[in-house]
Design a protein around this motif. Structure first.
Motif, PDB file in Angstrom:
ATOM      1  N   ALA A 301      49.174  -4.898 112.830  1.00 41.52           N
ATOM      2  CA  ALA A 301      49.487  -3.745 111.986  1.00 41.52           C
ATOM      3  C   ALA A 301      49.432  -4.127 110.516  1.00 41.52           C
ATOM      4  O   ALA A 301      48.964  -3.348 109.673  1.00 41.52           O
ATOM      5  CB  ALA A 301      50.869  -3.194 112.347  1.00 41.52           C
ATOM      6  N   ILE A 302      49.885  -5.334 110.191  1.00 39.43           N
ATOM      7  CA  ILE A 302      49.814  -5.810 108.813  1.00 39.43           C
ATOM      8  C   ILE A 302      48.362  -5.965 108.383  1.00 39.43           C
ATOM      9  O   ILE A 302      47.977  -5.566 107.272  1.00 39.43           O
ATOM     10  CB  ILE A 302      50.570  -7.142 108.673  1.00 39.43           C
ATOM     11  CG1 ILE A 302      52.071  -6.914 108.906  1.00 39.43           C
ATOM     12  CG2 ILE A 302      50.320  -7.775 107.300  1.00 39.43           C
ATOM     13  CD1 ILE A 302      52.889  -8.196 108.928  1.00 39.43           C
ATOM     14  N   VAL A 303      47.544  -6.527 109.252  1.00 33.17           N
ATOM     15  CA  VAL A 303      46.117  -6.697 108.943  1.00 33.17           C
ATOM     16  C   VAL A 303      45.450  -5.338 108.731  1.00 33.17           C
ATOM     17  O   VAL A 303      44.688  -5.149 107.780  1.00 33.17           O
ATOM     18  CB  VAL A 303      45.420  -7.472 110.083  1.00 33.17           C
ATOM     19  CG1 VAL A 303      43.903  -7.452 109.898  1.00 33.17           C
ATOM     20  CG2 VAL A 303      45.932  -8.908 110.144  1.00 33.17           C
ATOM     21  N   ILE A 304      45.732  -4.403 109.620  1.00 33.66           N
ATOM     22  CA  ILE A 304      45.133  -3.068 109.508  1.00 33.66           C
ATOM     23  C   ILE A 304      45.591  -2.393 108.220  1.00 33.66           C
ATOM     24  O   ILE A 304      44.785  -1.795 107.493  1.00 33.66           O
ATOM     25  CB  ILE A 304      45.508  -2.217 110.738  1.00 33.66           C
ATOM     26  CG1 ILE A 304      44.803  -2.766 111.984  1.00 33.66           C
ATOM     27  CG2 ILE A 304      45.118  -0.750 110.523  1.00 33.66           C
ATOM     28  CD1 ILE A 304      45.290  -2.144 113.283  1.00 33.66           C
ATOM     29  N   GLY A 305      46.874  -2.487 107.889  1.00 41.72           N
ATOM     30  CA  GLY A 305      47.383  -1.862 106.678  1.00 41.72           C
ATOM     31  C   GLY A 305      46.820  -2.468 105.421  1.00 41.72           C
ATOM     32  O   GLY A 305      46.383  -1.753 104.505  1.00 41.72           O
ATOM     33  N   ALA A 306      46.814  -3.803 105.347  1.00 42.92           N
ATOM     34  CA  ALA A 306      46.273  -4.474 104.162  1.00 42.92           C
ATOM     35  C   ALA A 306      44.787  -4.169 103.995  1.00 42.92           C
ATOM     36  O   ALA A 306      44.300  -3.947 102.875  1.00 42.92           O
ATOM     37  CB  ALA A 306      46.506  -5.979 104.264  1.00 42.92           C
ATOM     38  N   GLY A 307      44.069  -4.157 105.107  1.00 46.32           N
ATOM     39  CA  GLY A 307      42.645  -3.818 105.039  1.00 46.32           C
ATOM     40  C   GLY A 307      42.421  -2.416 104.532  1.00 46.32           C
ATOM     41  O   GLY A 307      41.512  -2.161 103.737  1.00 46.32           O
ATOM     42  N   ALA A 308      43.272  -1.480 104.969  1.00 45.88           N
ATOM     43  CA  ALA A 308      43.149  -0.097 104.499  1.00 45.88           C
ATOM     44  C   ALA A 308      43.420  -0.001 103.007  1.00 45.88           C
ATOM     45  O   ALA A 308      42.785   0.799 102.302  1.00 45.88           O
ATOM     46  CB  ALA A 308      44.111   0.798 105.274  1.00 45.88           C
ATOM     47  N   GLY A 309      44.367  -0.809 102.501  1.00 40.71           N
ATOM     48  CA  GLY A 309      44.631  -0.812 101.068  1.00 40.71           C
ATOM     49  C   GLY A 309      43.411  -1.236 100.265  1.00 40.71           C
ATOM     50  O   GLY A 309      43.123  -0.665  99.201  1.00 40.71           O
ATOM     51  N   ALA A 310      42.694  -2.224 100.766  1.00 42.89           N
ATOM     52  CA  ALA A 310      41.467  -2.639 100.098  1.00 42.89           C
ATOM     53  C   ALA A 310      40.373  -1.575 100.235  1.00 42.89           C
ATOM     54  O   ALA A 310      39.649  -1.275  99.280  1.00 42.89           O
ATOM     55  CB  ALA A 310      40.985  -3.967 100.684  1.00 42.89           C
ATOM     56  N   VAL A 311      40.282  -0.995 101.424  1.00 40.30           N
ATOM     57  CA  VAL A 311      39.261   0.023 101.674  1.00 40.30           C
ATOM     58  C   VAL A 311      39.406   1.202 100.725  1.00 40.30           C
ATOM     59  O   VAL A 311      38.419   1.716 100.189  1.00 40.30           O
ATOM     60  CB  VAL A 311      39.335   0.499 103.145  1.00 40.30           C
ATOM     61  CG1 VAL A 311      38.562   1.804 103.336  1.00 40.30           C
ATOM     62  CG2 VAL A 311      38.794  -0.567 104.075  1.00 40.30           C
ATOM     63  N   VAL A 312      40.643   1.653 100.491  1.00 44.09           N
ATOM     64  CA  VAL A 312      40.819   2.858  99.681  1.00 44.09           C
ATOM     65  C   VAL A 312      40.463   2.609  98.218  1.00 44.09           C
ATOM     66  O   VAL A 312      39.886   3.478  97.557  1.00 44.09           O
ATOM     67  CB  VAL A 312      42.256   3.412  99.824  1.00 44.09           C
ATOM     68  CG1 VAL A 312      43.271   2.585  99.056  1.00 44.09           C
ATOM     69  CG2 VAL A 312      42.309   4.860  99.380  1.00 44.09           C
ATOM     70  N   VAL A 313      40.778   1.438  97.699  1.00 45.54           N
ATOM     71  CA  VAL A 313      40.421   1.140  96.308  1.00 45.54           C
ATOM     72  C   VAL A 313      38.911   1.114  96.147  1.00 45.54           C
ATOM     73  O   VAL A 313      38.336   1.772  95.264  1.00 45.54           O
ATOM     74  CB  VAL A 313      41.031  -0.204  95.862  1.00 45.54           C
ATOM     75  CG1 VAL A 313      40.515  -0.584  94.472  1.00 45.54           C
ATOM     76  CG2 VAL A 313      42.552  -0.122  95.851  1.00 45.54           C
ATOM     77  N   LEU A 314      38.247   0.366  96.995  1.00 45.55           N
ATOM     78  CA  LEU A 314      36.785   0.277  96.921  1.00 45.55           C
ATOM     79  C   LEU A 314      36.142   1.620  97.253  1.00 45.55           C
ATOM     80  O   LEU A 314      35.123   1.996  96.663  1.00 45.55           O
ATOM     81  CB  LEU A 314      36.290  -0.804  97.880  1.00 45.55           C
ATOM     82  CG  LEU A 314      36.821  -2.225  97.616  1.00 45.55           C
ATOM     83  CD1 LEU A 314      36.346  -3.185  98.696  1.00 45.55           C
ATOM     84  CD2 LEU A 314      36.399  -2.710  96.235  1.00 45.55           C
ATOM     85  N   GLY A 315      36.741   2.353  98.184  1.00 46.62           N
ATOM     86  CA  GLY A 315      36.193   3.643  98.584  1.00 46.62           C
ATOM     87  C   GLY A 315      36.276   4.685  97.500  1.00 46.62           C
ATOM     88  O   GLY A 315      35.319   5.434  97.266  1.00 46.62           O
ATOM     89  N   VAL A 316      37.408   4.775  96.816  1.00 48.68           N
ATOM     90  CA  VAL A 316      37.551   5.738  95.716  1.00 48.68           C
ATOM     91  C   VAL A 316      36.510   5.479  94.643  1.00 48.68           C
ATOM     92  O   VAL A 316      35.869   6.406  94.126  1.00 48.68           O
ATOM     93  CB  VAL A 316      38.980   5.664  95.131  1.00 48.68           C
ATOM     94  CG1 VAL A 316      39.046   6.380  93.788  1.00 48.68           C
ATOM     95  CG2 VAL A 316      39.987   6.284  96.097  1.00 48.68           C
ATOM     96  N   LEU A 317      36.319   4.216  94.304  1.00 47.67           N
ATOM     97  CA  LEU A 317      35.336   3.865  93.274  1.00 47.67           C
ATOM     98  C   LEU A 317      33.912   4.161  93.745  1.00 47.67           C
ATOM     99  O   LEU A 317      33.081   4.634  92.965  1.00 47.67           O
ATOM    100  CB  LEU A 317      35.474   2.380  92.919  1.00 47.67           C
ATOM    101  CG  LEU A 317      36.815   1.971  92.295  1.00 47.67           C
ATOM    102  CD1 LEU A 317      36.873   0.449  92.110  1.00 47.67           C
ATOM    103  CD2 LEU A 317      37.030   2.678  90.964  1.00 47.67           C
TER     104      LEU A 317
END
Length: 464
Positions: A301-317
């Motif tokens: 769950a930590i891996v999935i959450g941290a990965g999502a945090g990275a995904v959203v930053v790169l995704g918004v840009l």
């Protein structure tokens, strides 16, 4: 009261409480979206969130609930339970809603309809600040039906993706990916807000007007997500007595990791720990863990959450870089993070949880091979093609016939006044007795003799 009746009563209390928590997420979306947009549209944003909940509640009761969970259908759509009667709603584990075996069908409706409303809220976030109000009515009704069909595929025991073993415990795909896809279609067809992109195509920042609102909205969403994920057990003993507590733990720890993942990624990529990225990191992580919360270990769950945090930053840009204007970041936070969370199960699903929940296969990292990953990818592809095609087609027809975007003058003035004839912040725009620029505010340094008709120019030189 028998032991069985007591179990039903306890589960019903739990499911209704969870439904209330999910309904409260509408307040979270209202604050989040209002804060990330400009003050001239705040009233419109607030009205939209109330409107979509009301719309979804009625349409889902009349037809959506039957499409999603009605008995007697096929792999693609439910076949009964439309405009359900009193007797049908009071049954437990009987037709036309036999899938709800631990709570009355009425409790099932209340829990499922708030999910539909959340998906609708995601759609409009990507289309904010430039959409005509009537589109919420017309497309909202159609999307409710699309949502119901897809939820049948994945959550109904008759659904074709359910039969293949697709794992989407609380809706990373059903709720969030779908909402983001419809929002993407709308954002493309609407085009960017006035001034978002310069003549050279470079994006201009249009900052939200109240980051405290955004923070409050995300905290409310985080709070409501415990109902969203843990309530999806639909009983107090599914997966084991009290298993919903484990689901809640995974939900919380993933969200926390999402905040940290987004902060670190933001710091590296844009050189600042941007608050909006941090907050969207929490939302993205909650979206991603929604599919996986019952199937994975806490470390996963930590891996999935941290990965999502990275995904959203790169995704918004990335979304901004290709010329799509998404004021809320919904496409990245709900769409891309939803994909990540859904696919992550193909690697991280625990064999013990797969057996306990009787859904799908173990993940690749636990010796399950590529089967589950393939099922997850197939589900995403099928839902993506179905939802995006219908959403784009319906919105395109609306666009070329009656139009879906407000005219430039209305957009510039703000949708509060053009669509509702009022302001979310009236004192900044119109004379208000006792407001800024009047005698009662003379101590603020504003001359009491100043005409009330010009006080708005003092308070706000340029309408945001």
């Amino acid at each position: 009261m028998t032991r069985a009746e007591l179990a039903i009563a306890t589960s019903t209390v739990w499911v209704i409480l969870a439904a209330i928590l999910v309904m409260f997420m509408q307040a979270g979306f209202a604050f989040l979206e209002a804060g990330l947009t400009r003050m001239k549209n705040v009233g419109h944003i607030a009205a939209k969130n109330v409107l979509i909940f009301a719309l979804a509640s009625v349409i889902y009761f009349v037809v959506g609930y039957g499409l999603a969970f009605g008995d007697g259908g096929n792999g693609f759509v439910g076949g009964s339970g439309f405009l359900p009667s009193t007797d049908e709603l009071l049954t437990v584990g009987e037709a036309p809603f036999s899938w709800f075996g631990a709570v009355p069908a009425a409790a099932g409706y209340l829990f499922e309809v708030v999910f539909c409303a959340v998906s609708l809220a995601i759609v409009w976030g990507a289309m904010a600040e430039r959409t005509k109000l009537w589109v919420y009515f017309a497309f909202g009704g159609i999307f409710t039906l699309v949502y119901s069909v897809v939820s049948h595929w994945i959550w109904s025991p008759d659904g074709w993706l359910f039969s293949l073993g697709m794992q989407d415990f609380a809706g990373s795909t059903v709720v969030h990916f779908q909402g983001a896809l419809a929002g993407l279609a709308g954002a493309i067809l609407l085009g960017p807000r006035i001034g978002k992109f310069g003549a050279d195509g470079k994006p201009n920042a249009i900052p939200g007007h109240n980051m405290a609102f955004v923070t409050l909205g995300v905290i409310i969403l985080w709070f409501g997500w415990f109902g969203f994920n843990a309530g999806s057990t639909l009983s107090v003993d599914f997966g084991g007595v009290g298993f919903f507590a484990y689901v809640a733990l995974n939900t919380n720890i993933a969200a926390a990791a999402g905040v940290l993942g987004a902060v670190l990624t933001s710091w590296i990529v844009i050189k600042k720990p941007d608050l909006s990225m941090m907050l969207n990191g929490a939302v993205a992580a909650l979206v991603a863990i929604t599919a996986a919360c019952a199937f994975v270990a806490p470390w996963a769950a930590i891996v999935i959450g941290a990965g999502a945090g990275a995904v959203v930053v790169l995704g918004v840009l990335a979304v901004e870089r290709i010329g799509i204007d998404d004021p809320i970041g919904a496409i990245a936070a709900h769409g891309m993070a939803g994909v990540w969370g859904t696919l992550a199960l193909g690697f991280l699903a625990l064999p013990s949880q797969v057996e306990s929940l009787a859904t799908g296969s173990a993940g690749l990292f636990y010796g399950g091979g590529f089967r589950q990953l393939g099922v997850q990818a197939l589900g995403l592809a099928a839902v993506g093609a179905f939802t995006l095609t219908i959403s784009f087609g319906v919105l395109w027809v609306m666009k070329v016939t009656v139009g879906i975007r407000t005219d430039p003058e209305a957009e510039t003035a703000g949708l509060d006044i053009s669509e509702h004839g009022m302001w979310g912040y009236p004192e900044f725009y119109i004379p208000v007795p006792g407001g800024y620029g009047t005698e009662s505010h003379g101590h603020l340094g504003i001359a009491s003799s100043r005409p009330a008709t010009v006080h708005a120019a003092v308070a706000l030189p340029d309408a945001p």
